[in-house]
Write a protein that holds these residues in place. Sequence first.
Motif, short mmCIF file in Angstrom:
data_model
loop_
_atom_site.label_atom_id
_atom_site.label_comp_id
_atom_site.label_asym_id
_atom_site.label_seq_id
_atom_site.Cartn_x
_atom_site.Cartn_y
_atom_site.Cartn_z
N ALA A 45 0.88 -1.25 0.12
CA ALA A 45 0.04 -0.11 0.04
C ALA A 45 0.79 1.20 0.00
O ALA A 45 0.32 2.35 -0.47
CB ALA A 45 -0.81 -0.03 1.03
N TYR A 92 -8.33 -2.64 3.27
CA TYR A 92 -8.01 -1.30 3.55
C TYR A 92 -6.60 -1.01 2.83
O TYR A 92 -6.49 0.10 2.27
CB TYR A 92 -7.73 -1.17 5.10
CG TYR A 92 -7.16 0.12 5.61
CD1 TYR A 92 -7.92 1.27 5.43
CD2 TYR A 92 -5.53 0.18 5.62
CE1 TYR A 92 -7.45 2.44 5.97
CE2 TYR A 92 -5.11 1.60 5.99
CZ TYR A 92 -6.05 2.68 5.93
OH TYR A 92 -5.52 3.77 6.48
N TRP A 95 -7.63 -0.21 -0.87
CA TRP A 95 -8.37 1.25 -0.88
C TRP A 95 -7.48 2.23 -0.57
O TRP A 95 -7.38 3.36 -1.25
CB TRP A 95 -9.33 1.17 0.29
CG TRP A 95 -10.21 2.77 0.26
CD1 TRP A 95 -10.98 3.14 -0.20
CD2 TRP A 95 -9.67 3.69 1.40
NE1 TRP A 95 -11.44 4.59 -0.01
CE2 TRP A 95 -10.59 4.93 1.05
CE3 TRP A 95 -8.72 3.89 2.18
CZ2 TRP A 95 -10.47 5.97 1.93
CZ3 TRP A 95 -8.69 4.87 3.15
CH2 TRP A 95 -9.59 6.00 2.77
N ALA A 96 -6.41 2.15 0.45
CA ALA A 96 -5.62 3.49 0.66
C ALA A 96 -4.59 3.63 -0.51
O ALA A 96 -4.23 4.75 -0.83
CB ALA A 96 -4.72 2.84 1.91
N SER A 97 -3.98 2.31 -1.20
CA SER A 97 -3.08 2.55 -2.13
C SER A 97 -3.97 3.29 -3.50
O SER A 97 -3.41 4.30 -4.17
CB SER A 97 -2.77 1.30 -2.77
OG SER A 97 -2.06 1.02 -4.05
N ARG A 99 -6.51 5.25 -3.17
CA ARG A 99 -6.49 6.91 -2.79
C ARG A 99 -5.30 7.45 -3.01
O ARG A 99 -5.49 8.83 -3.49
CB ARG A 99 -7.28 6.84 -1.56
CG ARG A 99 -7.32 8.32 -0.89
CD ARG A 99 -7.97 8.31 0.33
NE ARG A 99 -8.38 9.74 0.95
CZ ARG A 99 -8.93 10.45 0.59
NH1 ARG A 99 -9.86 10.31 -0.18
NH2 ARG A 99 -8.95 11.75 1.34
N GLN A 100 -4.11 6.99 -2.51
CA GLN A 100 -2.96 7.47 -2.63
C GLN A 100 -2.57 7.84 -3.97
O GLN A 100 -1.98 8.87 -4.33
CB GLN A 100 -1.82 6.85 -1.87
CG GLN A 100 -0.44 7.54 -2.08
CD GLN A 100 -0.56 9.03 -1.09
OE1 GLN A 100 -0.98 9.07 0.07
NE2 GLN A 100 0.12 9.86 -1.72
#
Length: 380
Positions: A45, A92, A95-97, A99-100
């Motif tokens: 991530a 998670y 999703w975080a990856s 978004r980044q």
Amino acid sequence: MREVRQGALLLLTAVAGAAVAACDLALGPDVSLAGLLLVGPLVAATRLEGACTAVVSFTALLLGVAVAGREHTLGRTDQLLSLTVLAAAAAYATWASDRQAALDHQLAGVAAAAQRAILRPTSFRVSGASVCARYRSAAPRAVIGGDLYAFADTPSGLRVLIGDVRGKGLEAVRLSAAAIGHFRDCAYTRSNLAEVAEEVDRRLIDDLGPEDFITAVIAEISPGRLRLVNCGHHPPLHLPAAGPPVLLTPSEPTTPIGLLPLPRVQEVELAPGDRLLLYTDGLAEARDPDGTMLDLAGLLPACSLPDLNDAIEAVLSTMCRHTHGAQDDDVALVLVELEPSMPRQHHGRTPPAVTRTSAEPPGGLRKPAGRPSPSAAVSD
């Protein structure tokens, strides 16, 4: 290069996950190492894009389920809890990856728009000279660099700045804009070219960090004369209307702007039809797949095309062919021609060697025998 790093990290996470699964099986059903499988998705991530992180996350969860099935522990409460936590962490991380990656893409777009506003392609004619300038990013989603150029039509002649800010991203764009603004002001208020560089350096003190600097060349072009101040930048390429190209290397190099330069003025005689190519690292350090750097003498046929816009596009095409399309750095180019008295001769495909003004030319560049150097360093 980015794809290679991502592939290496994917391989590393796969090997690490397989090692954890093997150790879990070796320790037997009484010991569960499913929690260690969390490491792969969490590391992915921070370094990989969303799709790659999803692959790592799914692989980690699949390994956890496969080990539990092999040991017949899928029905145990502690094992179900571990797999649930692993599944939640994998979701998670993906999703975080994602978004980044979206934020990085947005910031890159903002920086690219800012740099395009600063370095718009331009072509104009002023003070008996024609000018053409171009900027090309290394790739559509490349990290934005700090290349810059600017112009000022002053009573002393056309003054040109080309430079490269150390660093990347929005901070480099901010420093580029500050350097351009200070140059445009100083170019009109300082008659001495060395004083222009010194004043730009003084004004940028508050903008530059302790490790920041800007390599730059400031040129002053007037009929029959070229004056240069080189602050740690690549030497411009002088292309006489008749004769071999010449690298205008300063006799006494000085430090870049931001590192207290002591600039000296280099004066060169110009003739009608002469051209001057100023460039940044992207051109000077362009390499082919074998690591061979671009021979600047090979730019002579491109630079000698009658139309400056065609010439500068041909320079970019020559660079692209040399690197096989693998451009590693941004490039900014400025091509200037003194108003010719007759049409410029277009050179053939085999260019002469590049002449340097320094006494000790580096390998691959030689000075033709019997030809006097057209430039000399003088102090203002």
